[in-house]
Design a protein around this motif. Structure first.
Motif, PDB file in Angstrom:
ATOM      1  N   LYS A 110       5.169  -0.817 -12.636  1.00 53.79           N
ATOM      2  CA  LYS A 110       4.284   0.411 -11.899  1.00 53.79           C
ATOM      3  C   LYS A 110       6.054   1.620 -11.853  1.00 53.79           C
ATOM      4  O   LYS A 110       4.949   2.909 -11.436  1.00 53.79           O
ATOM      5  CB  LYS A 110       4.428  -0.055 -10.522  1.00 53.79           C
ATOM      6  N   GLN A 111       6.655   1.163 -11.769  1.00 54.57           N
ATOM      7  CA  GLN A 111       7.758   2.407 -11.745  1.00 54.57           C
ATOM      8  C   GLN A 111       9.264   1.707 -13.035  1.00 54.57           C
ATOM      9  O   GLN A 111       9.208   0.582 -12.222  1.00 54.57           O
ATOM     10  CB  GLN A 111       8.416   2.709 -11.061  1.00 54.57           C
TER      11      GLN A 111
ATOM     12  N   HIS B 153       1.780   4.178 -21.415  1.00 58.07           N
ATOM     13  CA  HIS B 153       1.308   3.901 -19.738  1.00 58.07           C
ATOM     14  C   HIS B 153      -0.102   2.675 -19.064  1.00 58.07           C
ATOM     15  O   HIS B 153       0.713   2.374 -18.435  1.00 58.07           O
ATOM     16  CB  HIS B 153       0.566   5.249 -19.007  1.00 58.07           C
TER      17      HIS B 153
ATOM     18  N   GLU C 175       5.445  10.010 -10.675  1.00 56.88           N
ATOM     19  CA  GLU C 175       5.197   8.767  -9.456  1.00 56.88           C
ATOM     20  C   GLU C 175       5.683   7.381 -10.289  1.00 56.88           C
ATOM     21  O   GLU C 175       6.314   6.691  -9.627  1.00 56.88           O
ATOM     22  CB  GLU C 175       3.620   8.993  -8.942  1.00 56.88           C
ATOM     23  N   GLN C 176       5.568   7.191 -11.738  1.00 61.50           N
ATOM     24  CA  GLN C 176       5.662   6.033 -12.270  1.00 61.50           C
ATOM     25  C   GLN C 176       7.018   5.983 -13.094  1.00 61.50           C
ATOM     26  O   GLN C 176       7.562   4.973 -13.610  1.00 61.50           O
ATOM     27  CB  GLN C 176       4.561   5.770 -12.996  1.00 61.50           C
TER      28      GLN C 176
ATOM     29  N   TYR D 234       2.928  11.395 -14.987  1.00 62.55           N
ATOM     30  CA  TYR D 234       3.497  10.662 -14.626  1.00 62.55           C
ATOM     31  C   TYR D 234       4.439  10.545 -14.100  1.00 62.55           C
ATOM     32  O   TYR D 234       5.234   9.792 -13.685  1.00 62.55           O
ATOM     33  CB  TYR D 234       2.896   8.877 -14.965  1.00 62.55           C
TER      34      TYR D 234
END
Length: 340
Positions: free
Chosen positions: A140-141, A131, A163-164, A161
């Motif tokens: 970011k993703q 990360h 959201e990522q 993570y």
């Protein structure tokens, strides 16, 4: 006996000897450095330097730009225990051609990364390292794709993570069962270390043919045997073996199996059904070994445990479908990533 004949005989013997020597040299696998120095990478190798557990560490990684018009998406490829970022070569090429940016890191303890004398290995730590790398690269993703042990890491990454993690793809991940709970014997790190010191090219090839390729073999697989054998026989072989022992202990004692139901990102399982990989099965009693590593069953069961998971099976294929039949695998992956 003519003088001409006397001269020719030693010359012929010398030529034969030279030919045999050249053949013998050609059959000797290459030797690589502690961080796989000397290996030829398919794309430029970069290094991510960072601090972790009070020491300076480095992860090698490839960051491959889209070969065609960029689609704005990034795929992160996580390698398995006996693999490296480079073993994703065919998949990287295929994804790049479809407009994806592809990042393939080598985790600490593996391949081109640092082999520390001491490190508290955990999937959480490796996920955090990755990360941090992605943050430095401005990602970011991403779609997170994990194979084998990389599947356990990818699962942990998605749990930490969400959201990522745009999407999670698990390619014959290990950890779809708890081997210890099923009766596979525990090994101490010292026992793992002694086992890893005996790694050889012949042993690697035999295991890979049986498990990765379901008994089959193609000449192109030899490169990956040479890669692993060259790393294990190089000047850093003691550090390589020690870190490998620590990593096996992490894999055996830190199951993600019990948290599969907690995954909250879109997930696809890509399973070669002839795979029989199971940590500890080599020393398990026959009755225990018989119930370990049945991927034809494990894949379906995992798809039921992971909310909304999609299952893609490759009947008769082994532990590494992306290397066994790259064209077939890559098309299935590209089609899956294109789904809404």
């Amino acid at each position: 006996m003519s003088p001409t004949y006397v001269l020719k005989k030693p010359l012929a013997a010398l030529l034969t000897s030279l030919a045999l020597s050249a053949q013998a040299l050609a059959s000797v696998p290459p030797v690589y450095g502690e961080q796989l120095e000397g290996f030829t990478w398919p794309w430029p190798l970069h290094h991510f330097n960072f601090q972790s557990q009070q020491q300076s560490l480095s992860m090698g990684y490839m960051d491959v730009s889209p070969a065609q018009q960029a689609n704005g998406k990034t795929v992160v490829l996580m390698h398995g225990k006996n693999f490296c970022g480079a073993t994703w070569e065919e998949t990287i090429q295929a994804l790049s051609q479809q407009g994806y940016r592809v990042i393939a890191p080598d985790q600490i303890g593996f391949c081109s990364a640092t082999k520390p004398d001491r490190y508290q290995y955990s999937f959480q730590q490796l996920a955090a390292n990755t990360h941090q790398l992605l943050a430095q690269l401005g990602v970011k993703q991403a779609v997170i794709v994990g194979h084998s042990t990389g599947g356990m890491l990818a699962t942990r990454y998605a749990l930490m993570y969400p959201e990522q993690t745009q999407k999670l793809v698990l390619v014959n991940p290990i950890g779809l069962e708890d081997w210890k709970a099923k009766g596979a014997p525990w090994r101490s790190i010292d026992q793992w270390y002694q086992r890893e010191l005996s790694v050889s090219a012949a042993g690697i090839r035999k295991y890979e043919q049986q498990t990765y390729y379901a008994g089959r073999w193609k000449p192109e697989y030899d490169r990956w045997v040479d890669m692993l054998a060259g790393l294990n026989s190089g000047p850093g072989h003691l550090k390589v073996a020690w870190n490998s022992a620590l990593l096996y202990d992490m894999i055996f004692t830190q199951p993600v199996f019990y948290e599969l139901g907690d995954i909250r990102v879109p997930t696809t399982l890509m399973i070669g059904t002839a795979d029989t990989t199971a940590i500890g099965s080599d020393i398990a009693p026959p009755e225990v070994k018989a119930r370990l590593g049945d991927y034809a069953v494990l894949g379906k069961a995992a798809a039921q445990r992971i909310p909304g998971a999609r299952l893609i099976e490759f009947p008769g294929m082994g532990h590494a479908p992306q290397m066994e039949e790259p064209a077939k695998f890559n098309q299935a992956l590209i089609d899956d990533l294109a789904r809404p």
